[in-house]
Write a protein that holds these residues in place. Structure first.
Motif, PDB file in Angstrom:
ATOM      1  N   ASP A   1      -7.999  25.045   1.549  1.00 20.53           N
ATOM      2  CA  ASP A   1      -7.148  23.964   1.606  1.00 20.53           C
ATOM      3  C   ASP A   1      -7.080  23.532  -0.054  1.00 20.53           C
ATOM      4  O   ASP A   1      -5.832  23.463  -0.438  1.00 20.53           O
ATOM      5  CB  ASP A   1      -7.561  22.932   2.012  1.00 20.53           C
ATOM      6  N   ALA A   2      -8.154  23.601  -0.743  1.00 21.88           N
ATOM      7  CA  ALA A   2      -8.252  23.314  -2.105  1.00 21.88           C
ATOM      8  C   ALA A   2      -7.318  24.035  -2.999  1.00 21.88           C
ATOM      9  O   ALA A   2      -6.831  23.810  -4.069  1.00 21.88           O
ATOM     10  CB  ALA A   2      -9.552  23.231  -2.684  1.00 21.88           C
ATOM     11  N   HIS A   3      -7.225  25.256  -2.367  1.00 17.28           N
ATOM     12  CA  HIS A   3      -6.514  26.415  -3.275  1.00 17.28           C
ATOM     13  C   HIS A   3      -4.911  26.440  -2.803  1.00 17.28           C
ATOM     14  O   HIS A   3      -4.126  27.272  -3.343  1.00 17.28           O
ATOM     15  CB  HIS A   3      -7.209  27.672  -3.281  1.00 17.28           C
ATOM     16  N   THR A   4      -4.654  25.865  -1.922  1.00 16.10           N
ATOM     17  CA  THR A   4      -3.262  25.743  -1.345  1.00 16.10           C
ATOM     18  C   THR A   4      -2.558  24.451  -1.281  1.00 16.10           C
ATOM     19  O   THR A   4      -1.601  24.173  -0.519  1.00 16.10           O
ATOM     20  CB  THR A   4      -3.119  26.589  -0.041  1.00 16.10           C
ATOM     21  N   LEU A   5      -2.804  23.363  -1.794  1.00  9.00           N
ATOM     22  CA  LEU A   5      -2.534  22.143  -1.838  1.00  9.00           C
ATOM     23  C   LEU A   5      -0.954  22.041  -2.155  1.00  9.00           C
ATOM     24  O   LEU A   5      -0.691  22.648  -3.349  1.00  9.00           O
ATOM     25  CB  LEU A   5      -3.313  21.212  -2.569  1.00  9.00           C
ATOM     26  N   PRO A   6      -0.251  21.206  -1.654  1.00 15.72           N
ATOM     27  CA  PRO A   6       0.931  21.378  -2.186  1.00 15.72           C
ATOM     28  C   PRO A   6       1.128  20.582  -3.558  1.00 15.72           C
ATOM     29  O   PRO A   6       0.397  19.593  -4.031  1.00 15.72           O
ATOM     30  CB  PRO A   6       1.755  20.517  -1.177  1.00 15.72           C
ATOM     31  N   GLN A   7       2.042  21.083  -4.261  1.00 13.47           N
ATOM     32  CA  GLN A   7       2.202  20.857  -5.710  1.00 13.47           C
ATOM     33  C   GLN A   7       3.074  19.395  -5.929  1.00 13.47           C
ATOM     34  O   GLN A   7       3.967  19.435  -6.368  1.00 13.47           O
ATOM     35  CB  GLN A   7       2.760  21.763  -6.826  1.00 13.47           C
ATOM     36  N   THR A   8       2.844  18.500  -5.138  1.00 12.74           N
ATOM     37  CA  THR A   8       3.431  17.388  -5.074  1.00 12.74           C
ATOM     38  C   THR A   8       3.120  16.207  -6.599  1.00 12.74           C
ATOM     39  O   THR A   8       1.893  16.106  -6.730  1.00 12.74           O
ATOM     40  CB  THR A   8       3.351  16.253  -3.812  1.00 12.74           C
ATOM     41  N   ALA A   9       4.222  15.430  -6.960  1.00 17.37           N
ATOM     42  CA  ALA A   9       3.729  14.463  -7.822  1.00 17.37           C
ATOM     43  C   ALA A   9       3.632  13.148  -6.951  1.00 17.37           C
ATOM     44  O   ALA A   9       2.611  12.464  -6.932  1.00 17.37           O
ATOM     45  CB  ALA A   9       4.934  14.397  -8.744  1.00 17.37           C
TER      46      ALA A   9
ATOM     47  N   VAL B   1     -15.235  26.702   4.219  1.00 12.52           N
ATOM     48  CA  VAL B   1     -14.469  27.925   3.951  1.00 12.52           C
ATOM     49  C   VAL B   1     -12.970  26.956   4.209  1.00 12.52           C
ATOM     50  O   VAL B   1     -12.185  27.536   3.239  1.00 12.52           O
ATOM     51  CB  VAL B   1     -14.486  29.146   4.910  1.00 12.52           C
ATOM     52  N   PHE B   2     -12.873  26.397   5.084  1.00 18.14           N
ATOM     53  CA  PHE B   2     -11.491  25.832   5.556  1.00 18.14           C
ATOM     54  C   PHE B   2     -11.047  24.861   4.214  1.00 18.14           C
ATOM     55  O   PHE B   2      -9.902  24.969   3.829  1.00 18.14           O
ATOM     56  CB  PHE B   2     -11.355  24.926   6.700  1.00 18.14           C
ATOM     57  N   GLY B   3     -11.941  24.026   3.845  1.00 19.49           N
ATOM     58  CA  GLY B   3     -11.939  23.175   2.626  1.00 19.49           C
ATOM     59  C   GLY B   3     -11.579  23.795   1.471  1.00 19.49           C
ATOM     60  O   GLY B   3     -10.636  23.241   0.635  1.00 19.49           O
ATOM     61  N   ASN B   4     -12.498  24.796   1.104  1.00 18.81           N
ATOM     62  CA  ASN B   4     -11.991  25.793   0.009  1.00 18.81           C
ATOM     63  C   ASN B   4     -10.681  26.354  -0.178  1.00 18.81           C
ATOM     64  O   ASN B   4      -9.876  26.357  -0.993  1.00 18.81           O
ATOM     65  CB  ASN B   4     -12.973  27.011   0.056  1.00 18.81           C
TER      66      ASN B   4
END
Lengths: 139, 139, 139, 139, 139, 139
Positions: C131-139, C126-129
């Motif tokens: 994180d996968a949907h809230t990762l910072p949009q960094t280049a 659940v935590f990993g999921n």
């Protein structure tokens, strides 16, 4: 409506094979086949005791027996593959899809909503799988 | 044989009270009474959801519902007082003693021999208690 | 901090829908949606009794309620999909990841190390999921 | 409100003894005493791991820990004596009787009504026993 | 045949690491590694209490301990990943494949045929995986 | 030390009776006797399948079989009367009191401390009962 369960000359194994075929159909055969290389004696016990002894007893009809089994496996929540086999078996002995759904909803009272939800999910899989194999061949 | 479960003007609580009385009889009243001083709201939920909602649904007759409950509680093995209430309930809705015994024997297959033995022991207590209250008044 | 749970004019279904949305969010909607074609009445019961009745009661705050649920589902070990829904729910009502991890570690004492390990594995998913949907949009 | 759980110079056994006394009080002492002649090492493990390790961790307060334990033991339904000890413990760390009752009612959702009813019955016993020992000494 | 379990100068953690390596081998390492990012303290407890304390006690040999664990996990039916680890462990400490199969068949008596079938299925997976990694390198 | 389990001319019932007497002794007879008036056929199945089929198989000695059973029943926590019968059985086939205590302590790891504590309590009862029947007749 109650089939004659027992025949005098049958062995337990023969009687169990007959009951297993009538009740579980192909799903039962698959369980037995999966045991062939790891525990063939257990396949024999599985045919003899549950099917040759218990399900062949005349005191309770197969419809009632499958209601009991579907309820128990749904409530226990530890036997997902076997629950699916017995949803099939329930349909084989004349329990309707709606009745199976009623049994599972009722299990929410005794084993909690997660048990009922997981039972309904198993039923949905079995029903969907049946439908996929019996779709009309329309163009 | 299927009673008309629902009446349009009834509340869930009224319908549940009616179903509880029909199914569990005095044993159900005792459960409700025991909750009065510790959790009276829970007595209301117990009447409303299991009895007013679930047991009052028309899709499965009471005989089938009690077979399911007796099987599940025997298999779970964690609900001795409630199993006894539902052995009473099963008898109330027309399941025979021999059929109850068959259900419990069958549970040996799915939940093991101890679950079946403890279920049979509960049945023996209920049957004996019934007999003690209905003995012929002979001198 | 305790939200006002009940509003006089609400039905149980309306109150349950509000509580379900607040607690389970999208995961709760998914459970309800999955029931639509197999047991729509059960979706109604699920909203009405657990959420409209129980979670809406004022005597225990939602944080405490989710601690209780996460602990129970971890200890039971038979409700993996529902445990994940309630890990989400716990985070929704303000329980931290570390607190959820503490609850699961504690369950080793009461239900054994396998129950705790499987609970921690669910939490990790659940935590990993999340994180996968809230990762910072960094280049 | 969170006690300082750990002291640098303490052994696990010392820290566990302190936590056990704070949380379980006399009921904890009784469990340890009952192990003296059959498995004294297990009394040591019981003090060291659950109390010296788990309950002494700072990441979750004792109120939350006891909510988790009461919920889990109620849901499991296989630990009646330990549930009573932890109802006592819950009261010791500040959970109210009404909150304990709420936890048990909520367990009906996850583990079924029998689990909740048996939990409420255990709570009734503990509350009654407490009252019997604290009645006013009136003539 | 009983290894000397304890060495005077070892900590519980050191003793547990040694026991874990001897019993569970790579499978044990994998469990510990999976905990590293979510609950590293729990990995420590897992090594210290089950392996440093319990499995290192001299009163029961490792063969008997693994028989007990395989039986318990098969009967519980809620710990599939851990059951596989302990089937590996059983083979590591000298229990034969046929003996593991016997244990699982016996669990049908105490926990029902589904528990035994699921245990046999886990054993089949572990045995097959072992065979896949030790096939003769023939052309 | 392994008895010859099977004799060619025996029926399952005869072989089961012999195994039951060897393993469970008087406690086994009591279980069978208690079934006489409610489910005599189940007494037959109990002798035939667990004892005539499973315990009579040569692939695992009785000591290992009773270790497995004691562990499983302790971990399940739903079979208190049967656990006591098998603590007796374990002593009958040569497992020591200390070994039984070790098995139960180990179950804390897999099924939690309450399961272990309740198992130890059952063992204490059985051991104490044995001692009460074998005390020296001193004045």
């Amino acid at each position: 409506m109650m089939q004659e369960h027992r025949r005098a000359s049958e062995t337990r194994l023969e009687r169990g094979r007959r009951a297993l075929a009538e009740i579980d159909g192909q799903a039962g055969e698959n369980v037995v086949a999966a045991l062939a290389d790891i525990a063939p004696d257990f396949a024999t016990y599985l045919i003899e005791f549950p099917f040759g002894d218990i399900y062949s007893r005349p005191g309770l009809d197969l419809r009632a027996r499958e209601i009991a089994t579907i309820a128990a496996l749904t409530a226990m929540g530890t036997a997902a593959p076997q629950l699916k086999v017995h949803i099939e078996a329930g349909l084989n002995v004349g329990i309707t899809r709606d009745e199976i759904t009623e049994i599972m909803m009722q299990m929410a009272v005794y084993a909690g909503f997660p048990a009922a939800l997981n039972g309904l999910s198993a039923a949905k899989d079995v029903f969907g799988n049946r439908d996929a194999h019996t779709l009309p061949q329309t163009a």
